[in-house]
Design a protein around this motif. Structure first.
Motif, mmCIF file in Angstrom:
data_model
loop_
_atom_site.group_PDB
_atom_site.id
_atom_site.type_symbol
_atom_site.label_atom_id
_atom_site.label_comp_id
_atom_site.label_asym_id
_atom_site.label_seq_id
_atom_site.Cartn_x
_atom_site.Cartn_y
_atom_site.Cartn_z
ATOM 1 N N LEU A 279 0.825 -1.210 0.000
ATOM 2 C CA LEU A 279 0.000 0.000 0.000
ATOM 3 C C LEU A 279 0.858 1.258 0.000
ATOM 4 O O LEU A 279 0.339 2.366 0.093
ATOM 5 C CB LEU A 279 -0.919 0.007 1.222
ATOM 6 C CG LEU A 279 -2.030 -1.048 1.184
ATOM 7 C CD1 LEU A 279 -2.755 -1.105 2.504
ATOM 8 C CD2 LEU A 279 -2.999 -0.747 0.058
ATOM 9 N N GLY A 280 2.141 1.092 -0.077
ATOM 10 C CA GLY A 280 3.015 2.252 -0.190
ATOM 11 C C GLY A 280 3.409 2.863 1.138
ATOM 12 O O GLY A 280 3.749 4.028 1.226
ATOM 13 N N ILE A 281 3.345 2.070 2.210
ATOM 14 C CA ILE A 281 3.719 2.596 3.519
ATOM 15 C C ILE A 281 5.098 2.060 3.881
ATOM 16 O O ILE A 281 5.376 0.872 3.713
ATOM 17 C CB ILE A 281 2.680 2.168 4.576
ATOM 18 C CG1 ILE A 281 1.359 2.858 4.281
ATOM 19 C CG2 ILE A 281 3.166 2.516 5.966
ATOM 20 C CD1 ILE A 281 0.212 2.330 5.089
ATOM 21 N N ASP A 282 5.932 2.959 4.363
ATOM 22 C CA ASP A 282 7.272 2.549 4.765
ATOM 23 C C ASP A 282 7.189 1.903 6.154
ATOM 24 O O ASP A 282 7.405 2.552 7.171
ATOM 25 C CB ASP A 282 8.200 3.765 4.773
ATOM 26 C CG ASP A 282 9.630 3.364 5.056
ATOM 27 O OD1 ASP A 282 9.876 2.161 5.240
ATOM 28 O OD2 ASP A 282 10.489 4.246 5.087
ATOM 29 N N ILE A 283 6.865 0.607 6.153
ATOM 30 C CA ILE A 283 6.598 -0.048 7.431
ATOM 31 C C ILE A 283 7.881 -0.251 8.225
ATOM 32 O O ILE A 283 7.863 -0.235 9.452
ATOM 33 C CB ILE A 283 5.853 -1.386 7.199
ATOM 34 C CG1 ILE A 283 5.290 -1.951 8.506
ATOM 35 C CG2 ILE A 283 6.728 -2.422 6.540
ATOM 36 C CD1 ILE A 283 4.106 -1.220 9.017
ATOM 37 N N ASP A 284 9.015 -0.407 7.518
ATOM 38 C CA ASP A 284 10.275 -0.634 8.223
ATOM 39 C C ASP A 284 10.600 0.523 9.163
ATOM 40 O O ASP A 284 11.034 0.315 10.290
ATOM 41 C CB ASP A 284 11.419 -0.801 7.214
ATOM 42 C CG ASP A 284 11.379 -2.172 6.565
ATOM 43 O OD1 ASP A 284 10.539 -2.986 7.010
ATOM 44 O OD2 ASP A 284 12.147 -2.414 5.628
#
Lengths: 340, 400
Positions: A226-231
């Motif tokens: 979804l384009g979220i920088d989860i890291d």
């Protein structure tokens, strides 16, 4: 009745330390999938943050007071901490007195930074490595952190007293016809832990950031798609988990004087707590922490130790074995966590 | 010969020669020279080399073959030590019953713990074994040393007292652990020019036992049973799906490695009849993990190598103090000398554990296959082969 409530308080007190460390462990495990053997060291570093702060506050300069003599007849040397010089004697003394609560403010940025550096500098490189390697490298890190603290602060416990106003004994439950005397600071610790746990859950439950993190815990790949920088968010969560462990350590100082191996002593039990609560379950970790703490408190009563000698030392492990044999996923463990 | 292939036989022979000639090999510097402190050829240290070698060989049978990372192996070492000292107390100082009992007791103990802990794998297993070891430590340290039922003698450590029964003890026999009259402390000293070599009975007994253990380990590694254990490591799920129950195999490996640990504990007591609870602490468990990883988990010779290195550096590093450092760096200009010494000082002497932790991290980060893999890499680089073969060498995949 009094005795029972007293033991429950004792248990809550120890249990809150377990619960806080276990909460941090579970957060790290749930987000990053890493088993952090260095988490106990973070607890210990937190405690030494308050030691450092009280040492800093007590930095003083010497002046010679010609009006007074010491027992040898020389002019008396008076040590004045710098804070007393800067803020006036009363405010300065109060600051020194309240050094442990102040250390909370001091420890939060430090622990966040320590957590951030640890994750970016070391643990990041171990996501793809086997769990055994993660365990081993964090175990090594725990030894290193512990030895560094030992080198600078020595091997002996260092007293960090609670503020005078909070170091007395409170009598509680008078209105219910009970008469329980309990150290004020321990009550403060229980309340503080409750607040911290509540805060952590509220943060995860009611903020957008927390929502994204929970989504990432459930399905990391989809969140990434979804384009979220989860890291980056997980790195921040690591810092938060480190801060929770650190704050638990700061506040624990007045209960047990910090020494360099306090972290490891708590870590083993916290792992047991995590396993009993169910790996990857945050409420499970907190619940198991308090339950095991209370159980340990009841096992430490004279009645229990005379009936079964040494039960207080092993009760937690025994319970862990029984839980694992009957409910292998722990009290609140979900299906599919660590079962591949 | 001995049912071994040629390469294995050669390895066994090399280890045999090295252990038998250890008093020479480990003593390369003359006694009077300044470098004598780097000598390792004295009985106390050599005994530790082989005993911890046994411990690491046993640990490797579990971790190297099945990939189950136990963090509680020190418990078996401790149990073995206690069992051996109890035999000294009851029967007398002959080491044979003590060592036998230590193997049996630790094997039973490992069976008990293994049945419970092996229900889970991966991290759960590591945590559970750690918890069990800590529980055993707590039990040994305080609970089992109450006046009514004193099994471990608590903080003081279990030792033989004058009023112990010692049924088979007679006046002819030495008042120290002995093998049918041959005292474990009996040391023959040989002067050879500036060198002094020490041949210690205790060391040679431990060395022979280690060779036997090493031989057995080779046989296990090469047997169908060993193959099955490797299969557990590489893909346990697939094994389960083929309808094979892997639990008996892992349990057998766990018990065998527990017995090795118990034997090592028994030998520790045999060369020094004092067993303390600190042998069971988590640091001791971590140490054997480190030895195995450092040498190379899953390889035959790696763990022995790792054990030797760790014990050697522990001994040498702990001996270096500030004055020794000043001696070494005396040739530097004063300011630089002090600077270098303040830089090194935290890592030596009492700071040995800091160095240990750093080595641990560095090995896990950069050389997960241990020194053996490092050696193989260097060898391959020298022979000019492609580094892509590196994947074939021993790696430490966990069991999951």
């Amino acid at each position: 009745m009094d005795a029972i409530i007293l033991q429950i308080l004792n248990g809550l007190d120890k249990g809150s330390a377990y619960a806080l460390i276990a909460l941090g462990l579970t957060l790290i495990f749930g987000t990053l999938g890493v088993v952090n053997f260095a988490h106990g060291a973070l607890f210990m570093i937190g405690a030494f943050c308050s030691v450092t702060l009280s040492k800093l506050l007590n930095l003083s300069f010497e002046t010679v007071d010609p009006t007074q003599k010491d027992f040898l007849g020389n002019p008396l040397k008076v040590k004045t901490p710098y804070v007393q010089e800067w803020f006036g004697p009363e405010v300065g003394a109060a600051i020194i007195d309240w050094s442990v609560p102040l250390a909370i403010l001091f420890a939060i940025p430090i622990m966040l930074a320590v957590g951030y550096v640890m994750e970016r500098g070391l643990i990041k490189h171990f996501y793809k490595r086997p769990h055994a390697d993660q365990i081993l490298v964090t175990f090594g890190l725990a030894i290193v952190l512990q030895e560094i603290v030992k080198f600078y602060f020595g091997a002996n416990p260092i007293q960090t007293p609670a503020p005078d106003a909070l170091s007395g004994v409170a009598t509680i439950g008078g209105s219910f016809g009970l008469n329980i005397s309990y150290p004020v600071w321990r009550l403060v610790y229980i309340a503080f832990s409750g607040l911290l746990i509540f805060g952590a859950f509220a943060f995860l439950q009611f903020t957008t950031f927390g929502m994204v993190v929970r989504a990432g815990m459930a399905d990391r790949e989809t969140v990434q798609l979804l384009g979220i920088d989860i890291d980056r968010r997980f790195t921040i969560m690591f810092g938060i988990a480190a801060a929770i462990a650190g704050l638990a350590g700061v506040m624990y100082g007045p209960i047990n004087a910090p020494n360099y191996h306090m972290g490891m002593d708590f870590l083993v039990l916290s792992f047991v707590v995590v396993v009993v609560g169910g790996m990857g379950s945050l409420p499970g970790a907190v619940l198991a922490g308090f339950l095991l703490g209370i159980l340990e408190a009841f096992a430490s009563t004279t009645w229990a130790t005379t009936t079964i000698p040494g039960i207080n030392q092993i009760i937690i492990y025994l319970v862990a074995i029984i839980v694992l044999l009957t409910r292998p996923r722990g009290l609140m463990g979900k299906k599919g966590v660590m079962e591949d | 010969m001995f049912g071994l292939k040629n390469t294995d036989l050669r390895l066994l022979l090399i280890v045999f020669v090295l252990t038998m000639a250890a008093p020479f090999i480990l003593n390369p510097f003359p006694t009077e020279s300044g470098l004598a402190q780097f000598n390792a050829g004295y009985p106390d240290l050599m005994q530790k080399f082989v005993i911890f070698g046994i411990f690491a060989i046993g640990f490797n049978i579990l971790f190297g073959l099945t990939g189950y990372l136990s963090f509680g192996h020190a418990a078996f070492l401790g149990v073995g030590s206690y069992a051996c000292v109890w035999m000294f107390k009851l029967l007398g100082y002959n080491v044979v019953p003590g060592i036998l009992l230590s193997i049996v007791v630790s094997g039973l103990f490992a069976l008990l713990i293994g049945v419970i802990t092996l229900r889970r794998s991966g991290i759960y297993f590591s945590i559970l074994t750690l918890a069990f070891a800590q529980m055993s430590f707590a039990l040994a340290y305080s609970v089992l040393s109450n006046p009514k039922f004193n099994l471990t003698n608590g903080e003081t450590g279990l030792q033989v007292y004058a009023d112990d029964p010692q049924w088979f003890h007679s006046d002819r026999l030495p008042d120290l652990p002995h093998l049918f009259g041959l005292s474990m402390r009996a040391t023959h000293k040989m002067q050879l020019g500036a060198w002094e070599f020490q041949f210690n009975a205790g060391y040679y007994m431990c060395a022979v036992i280690m060779l036997v253990c090493f031989y057995l380990a080779i046989r296990i590694f090469r047997s169908p049973f060993g193959l099955m254990l490797r299969a557990v490591k590489s893909n346990q799920q697939r094994m389960n799906y083929t309808g094979l129950n892997s639990r008996p195999y892992t349990l057998a490996a766990f018990v065998i490695s527990g017995m090795y640990a118990g034997l090592a504990g028994g030998l520790l007591s045999a060369v020094d009849p004092l067993a303390g609870a600190e042998r069971m602490q988590w640091t001791a468990s971590g140490e054997v993990v480190l030895m195995t990883i450092l040498g190379g988990a899953g390889t035959l010779i790696g763990p022995v190598l790792g054990a030797g290195l760790i014990k050697y550096f522990e001994n040498i590093f702990s001996k270096i103090n500030e004055s020794v450092l000043h001696q070494w760096f005396g040739f530097l200009p004063d300011g630089l000398e002090d600077f270098v010494i303040t830089l090194i000082y935290p890592f030596v002497g009492k700071g040995w554990h800091l160095t240990l932790g750093l080595i641990f991290m560095l090995v896990v980060i950069f050389l997960p296959g241990g020194l053996i893999e490092g050696g193989q890499r260097i060898g391959r680089a020298l022979r000019g082969k492609k580094a892509s073969d590196a994947g074939k060498s021993a790696s430490t995949e966990p069991a999951e």
